[in-house]
Structures are given as structure tokens and as C-alpha cells.
Enzyme design. Structure first.
Site, PDB file in Angstrom:
ATOM      1  CB  SER A 146      -2.976  -2.524  13.781  1.00 52.81           C
ATOM      2  OG  SER A 146      -3.626  -3.680  14.304  1.00 52.81           O
ATOM      3  CE1 TYR A 159       0.388  -6.013  11.195  1.00 54.05           C
ATOM      4  CE2 TYR A 159      -1.031  -5.784  13.116  1.00 54.05           C
ATOM      5  CZ  TYR A 159      -0.817  -5.619  11.768  1.00 54.05           C
ATOM      6  OH  TYR A 159      -1.792  -5.044  10.989  1.00 54.05           O
TER       7      TYR A 159
END
Length: 256
Positions: A146, A159
Site C-alpha cells: 500500500s 493497516y
């Protein structure tokens, strides 16, 4: 696609979380280049729909229901792929989740869920796949990271930690398995139009406007934007590329 450096005919791919969003985009890219694709996901109905879509592209496709946080289930998933599709050459560790909370409100059970789903699952699947990837002599591992491995956001502590871990995991795995003819790379998606980000747009006021303002491409990404990077990283075209983390974000991460 047949012939040429992007030809994946005769190769078998396993895509975790491949029944929707970015995962299905990655699976489509592999299928279009001739790979047989095993879709792994928790939702049997979504798996079946993805298999139908990939089959319509002319690919051999199958699916398996699996909990990628469970060690035994991951082993069974890899075994099912090799048995039913005749081997395993390409592993795409795509499955992921997010639970948005500020750090001071972070619950341990949510932290563990995100870390186990996004990071530990990649280790389990890669470890289980290694003998198959090594046997073929040109194995490929593609990990879904990400842009939050590059910078942080206040509601994404677990995350971001998991995706930063994915990038470092990718680098270490690349050095460990290069002698086995296996390349290991990560992709770093930016703001992509998926079910997860649609919820984020509802929860986070002004997100849509901010993404469009900062992205040079002036749009959100689409799962179809991942078809090309999947084909490239899985093919002979990327044979000397390993340990990298490639943003797929329309330029979002290079803007100041």
C-alpha cells in the site's frame, strides 16, 4: 495473449482475495496472458462469479474457499491449487482488510486481525508455496502492499504497520529465494475505487476531493489498472526485477 515475453501459457497462479476489487484485477491480468488462475476467498458465491469472469476470458480458472489466517487452511489452499491446476508458478498475496481507528482507540483484537490478514497470511502462503515455485525454476511472488507503507494516516495504524511489514517481507524474501529462481515484488496501490474505499469515502469527509486534488492523473484508480502490473511482474519480462515495491497510484505518492 500467446507468445512473447508476457506469455503466461502453461503457468498456474494463485490469487488470494482474488474474487473482487484489486485482486480480481490482478487475476484478470494473469488470465489475459494465458495463466490458469486459482481464486482464493472466503465467499464461495463471489469466488464462483470471479471464476466465471476469468473463464470468459479464455482462461482455465477454479476457486477455493480459504481462511488465509489459518495455517492449515493455507496449506490446503496451496495443495488444492497444485493438485487441481497442475502446479503453482505465481503466488499473489493480495487478501487484506482494514479496521480504521485512531492509535489511542486501537483494540488489540482488531490489531491482530489486520496484521494476521495482511501480513502473516503472506508469510504462510509464501512458505507453503515455496516448493512448487522452486520446482518450476521461474517462480513469482507478488505481494499487495500500500502507499501507506510510504506515509501515514491517523486512522490506519494497524493497516500501515501491516503494509510496511509487507514491503520489508518482500525484500527479505527476494534475497532468500533468488537462488531458487523466484522473484518477489510488491505493488503499492494508491486510492482505488473498491468496496473498501467507498466505505472510507463515506466515513472520511472530503476524502474524494482531496484524492482528486493530489493525484496527477485526476482520478481514482480502478481494479483494471492492476492487470498490466500483474502481467509484467508474473512474466519473463521482469526476470531481473526483484525486491521492489512499485506504486500504482496515478502519481499520488510523488506529490508534495
Amino acid at each position: 495473449m500467446s507468445g512473447g515475453m508476457f506469455d503466461l501459457s502453461g503457468r498456474v497462479a494463485l490469487v488470494t482475495g482474488g474474487n473482487g476489487g484489486i485482486g480480481l484485477g490482478l487475476a484478470r491480468g494473469l488470465a489475459r496472458c494465458g495463466a490458469a488462475v486459482m481464486v482464493a476467498g472466503r465467499d464461495a458465491a463471489k469466488n464462483a462469479a470471479a471464476v466465471q469472469e476469468l473463464s470468459a476470458l479464455g482462461a482455465k480458472a477454479d476457486s477455493v474457499v480459504a481462511d488465509i489466517t489459518d495455517e492449515a487452511a493455507v496449506g490446503a489452499m496451496v495443495d488444492a491449487t497444485a493438485t487441481r491446476l497442475g502446479g503453482l508458478d505465481i503466488l499473489v498475496n493480495n487478501a487484506g482488510t482494514n479496521i480504521r481507528r485512531r492509535p489511542e482507540e486501537q483494540r488489540l483484537e482488531d490489531w491482530r486481525t489486520v496484521i494476521d490478514t495482511n501480513l502473516t497470511s503472506a508469510m504462510l502462503a509464501s512458505r507453503a508455496a515455496h516448493p512448487h515455485l522452486k520446482r518450476g525454476g521461474r517462480g513469482r511472488v507478488i505481494n499487495n502492499g500500500s502507499m501507506l507503507s510510504i506515509f501515514g494516516l491517523p486512522f490506519h495504524i494497524a493497516y500501515a504497520a501491516s503494509k510496511g511489514g509487507v514491503v520489508q517481507f518482500t525484500k527479505s524474501l527476494a534475497t532468500a529465494w533468488a537462488a531458487d529462481g523466484i522473484t518477489v515484488n510488491a505493488i503499492l496501490p494508491g486510492w482505488i475505487d473498491t468496496d473498501l474505499t467507498r466505505k472510507a469515502r463515506t466515513d472520511m469527509g472530503g476524502l474524494n476531493e482531496n484524492v482528486l486534488a493530489r493525484t496527477p492523473a485526476k482520478r481514482w484508480g480502478d481494479p483494471s489498472d492492476f492487470e498490466g502490473i500483474a502481467a509484467f511482474l508474473a512474466s519473463d519480462a521482469s526476470a531481473f526485477i526483484t525486491g521492489t515495491a512499485i506504486p500504482v497510484d496515478g502519481g499520488f505518492s510523488v506529490q508534495g
